[in-house]
Design a protein around this motif. Structure first.
Motif, PDB file in Angstrom:
ATOM      1  N   LYS A 252       0.834  -1.206   0.000  1.00 45.32           N
ATOM      2  CA  LYS A 252       0.000   0.000   0.000  1.00 45.32           C
ATOM      3  C   LYS A 252       0.871   1.259   0.000  1.00 45.32           C
ATOM      4  O   LYS A 252       1.985   1.242   0.534  1.00 45.32           O
ATOM      5  N   VAL A 254       1.483   4.369   1.864  1.00 44.74           N
ATOM      6  CA  VAL A 254       1.120   4.833   3.207  1.00 44.74           C
ATOM      7  C   VAL A 254       1.288   6.340   3.359  1.00 44.74           C
ATOM      8  O   VAL A 254       0.723   6.936   4.289  1.00 44.74           O
ATOM      9  N   GLU A 255       2.069   6.959   2.477  1.00 45.16           N
ATOM     10  CA  GLU A 255       2.213   8.414   2.510  1.00 45.16           C
ATOM     11  C   GLU A 255       2.687   8.892   1.144  1.00 45.16           C
ATOM     12  O   GLU A 255       3.506   8.240   0.497  1.00 45.16           O
ATOM     13  N   HIS A 268       3.579   9.673   8.574  1.00 43.52           N
ATOM     14  CA  HIS A 268       3.416   8.255   8.906  1.00 43.52           C
ATOM     15  C   HIS A 268       4.606   7.764   9.745  1.00 43.52           C
ATOM     16  O   HIS A 268       5.759   8.117   9.459  1.00 43.52           O
ATOM     17  N   CYS A 306      -3.835  -2.291  10.186  1.00 48.60           N
ATOM     18  CA  CYS A 306      -2.649  -1.606   9.693  1.00 48.60           C
ATOM     19  C   CYS A 306      -1.510  -2.612   9.566  1.00 48.60           C
ATOM     20  O   CYS A 306      -1.161  -3.292  10.543  1.00 48.60           O
ATOM     21  N   LYS A 327      -7.478   6.485   3.932  1.00 52.52           N
ATOM     22  CA  LYS A 327      -6.591   7.570   3.521  1.00 52.52           C
ATOM     23  C   LYS A 327      -7.045   8.870   4.172  1.00 52.52           C
ATOM     24  O   LYS A 327      -8.237   9.124   4.300  1.00 52.52           O
ATOM     25  N   ARG A 337      -1.848   7.422   5.231  1.00 55.12           N
ATOM     26  CA  ARG A 337      -2.750   6.330   5.605  1.00 55.12           C
ATOM     27  C   ARG A 337      -2.369   5.899   7.025  1.00 55.12           C
ATOM     28  O   ARG A 337      -1.542   5.009   7.226  1.00 55.12           O
ATOM     29  N   CYS A 338      -2.960   6.581   8.017  1.00 51.01           N
ATOM     30  CA  CYS A 338      -2.621   6.319   9.418  1.00 51.01           C
ATOM     31  C   CYS A 338      -3.758   6.783  10.316  1.00 51.01           C
ATOM     32  O   CYS A 338      -4.308   7.874  10.110  1.00 51.01           O
TER      33      CYS A 338
END
Length: 351
Positions: A252, A254-255, A268, A306, A327, A337-338
Motif C-alpha cells: 500500500k 502509506v504516505e 506516517h 494496519c 486515507k 494512511r494512518c
C-alpha cells in the motif's frame, strides 16, 4: 483541432495514472496480496519516487505498468496512459491490453521503457551489447540496420561510454557494473520514451558510480523531457532525483507528497522511521542511528488492520489492529494512511 491545441487542452492530465492497482498471488498457504489498492499519478517531465523496504511490492507495481509480471500474478485496477499520436490524444488502460498483443508491444520499449535492477541478468550473455541495443531500435524506430547502428553508437556515446565502436561489439561480461548500467540506460532511451521506469538503478554500484548514473539520468531527462518512475529504498537518491515521493509498505501507499514536504513534515510512523535511519551531517556522531524493529510481514490472508501495526511505536491498541486504515488528506498534495490523523485515532490518543 490541431495536435498542439489537443495537448494544451489536456495539459492537466498526468502522463500515467495508476488507479486501485491490486496484484494477488495464490500461494499454497493462502492468497498473497502483494499490491493492495495502489494509486498514484506520474506527471509529464517529472520524477516520482516509489520508496520502501524490500518486499513492499515496488517492483511488482512498476512491472505491472508494462505487463511483464509472472503469469501467477492476478492483476486488477486501472493503469491509464495518455498517449499523444500525430493527430490526437489517446487514453489507454494498459491492464485491458493483451500482454502479448501488438498494442502493448508498441508501447513497451517505445513509449514506456525500463531500466532493470540488475543489468547483468537483464542483458543476454549470448549477444553483444550493440546487438541488443539495436534490436529495440529495429523494432520501434527503423528497419534500416545501418541507421539503427548509428543510433545505438550515438546513445552509447551519450551515456558516457568511451570508444563506443569497440564497446558495441563486446559482450555483457566484458563490461564493468557501471558500464552495464550505462548500456542499459542507453538501450532504454534509444527510442526516446515518454516514461522511464528505473527499478533500483544503482543497487549494484559503488557510491561514485551511483552519483554518475544519477547525474546522467537527470541530464537525459532534461534533454528528452521524459517522466521517470524511480523505484528505490534509498532516500538519499529520492532527495536528489525526485519531485514527488510515494512511500510504500506492505503493498500500500502509506504516505505521498512532494519531496520537500515528506522530508520536512513526515506524518506516517514508517516514513519517520526511514528518515530517522539516515545519517545526518549535522547530527551527533556518538548517537546511534535509529532502526525500525522487525521485518515486513508476509501479506497472506491478513485481517483488515494496519500492516505496520507490529512494528509501530505509535500504534493505538483497539484501533490500528481492528480495521483497515483509511486515507487521510493532510493538504492538497499530502496524503497519509494512518489512524493518528483520523478522528477516531485522535480521540484514542488524547482522551
Amino acid at each position: 483541432m490541431t495536435l498542439k491545441a489537443v495537448i494544451d487542452s489536456q495539459s492537466e492530465l498526468p502522463l500515467l495514472s495508476v488507479q486501485d492497482l491490486k496484484i494477488r498471488i495464490q500461494m499454497d498457504n493462502g492468497e498473497m496480496r502483494a499490491v493492495d489498492g495502489v494509486d498514484f499519478d506520474i506527471k509529464k517531465g517529472k520524477t516520482l519516487g516509489l520508496v520502501g523496504e524490500s518486499g513492499c511490492g515496488k517492483s511488482l507495481t512498476s512491472r505491472a505498468i508494462i505487463s511483464i509480471n509472472p503469469k501467477e500474478c492476478e492483476t486488477s485496477g486501472k493503469i491509464v496512459y495518455h498517449s499523444t499520436s500525430e493527430k490526437e490524444l489517446h487514453e489507454l488502460n494498459l491492464l485491458s491490453l493483451d500482454t502479448k498483443g501488438k498494442q502493448i508491444r508498441s508501447i513497451r520499449g517505445r513509449k514506456i521503457a525500463m531500466i532493470f535492477q540488475e543489468p547483468m541478468t537483464a542483458f543476454s550473455p549470448m549477444y553483444t551489447i550493440g546487438n541488443q541495443i539495436m534490436e529495440s531500435i529495429l523494432i520501434h524506430r527503423t528497419k534500416d540496420k545501418k541507421e539503427a547502428k548509428k543510433i545505438a553508437l550515438e546513445m552509447l556515446s551519450k551515456v558516457g561510454i568511451s570508444d563506443e565502436v569497440k564497446r558495441f561489439d563486446q559482450y555483457p561480461h566484458e563490461f564493468s557494473g557501471g558500464m552495464r548500467q550505462r548500456a542499459m540506460i542507453s538501450m532504454a532511451l534509444s527510442c526516446n520514451p515518454e516514461l522511464l521506469i528505473a527499478d533500483e538503478p544503482t543497487t549494484a554500484l559503488d557510491v561514485t558510480i551511483q552519483a554518475q548514473v544519477m547525474e546522467l539520468m537527470k541530464g537525459l531527462q532534461k534533454e528528452f523531457g521524459m517522466a521517470i518512475l524511480l523505484v528505490t529504498h534509498d532516500l538519499g537518491i529520492i532527495a536528489e532525483m525526485c519531485d514527488e515521493v510515494a512511500v510504500m509498505y506492505l503493498g500500500k501507499i502509506v504516505e505521498q507528497s512532494t519531496v520537500g514536504e515528506i522530508f520536512k513534515n513526515p506524518k506516517h510512523p514508517y516514513t519517520k522511521g526511514l528518515l530517522n535511519s539516515m545519517p545526518k551531517l549535522a547530527g551527533n556522531r556518538n548517537k546511534r542511528l535509529e532502526s525500525i524493529e522487525g521485518t515486513v510481514p508476509m501479506p497472506i490472508d491478513m485481517p483488515p488492520m494496519c500492516g505496520f501495526y507490529d512494528r509501530c511505536k505509535d500504534r493505538i491498541e483497539g484501533v490500528c489492529n481492528k480495521q483497515a486504515v483509511p486515507k487521510t488528506r493532510i493538504s492538497d498534495n499530502h496524503m497519509v494512511r494512518c489512524f493518528l490523523y483520523t478522528k477516531e485515532g485522535e480521540e484514542r490518543t488524547y482522551v
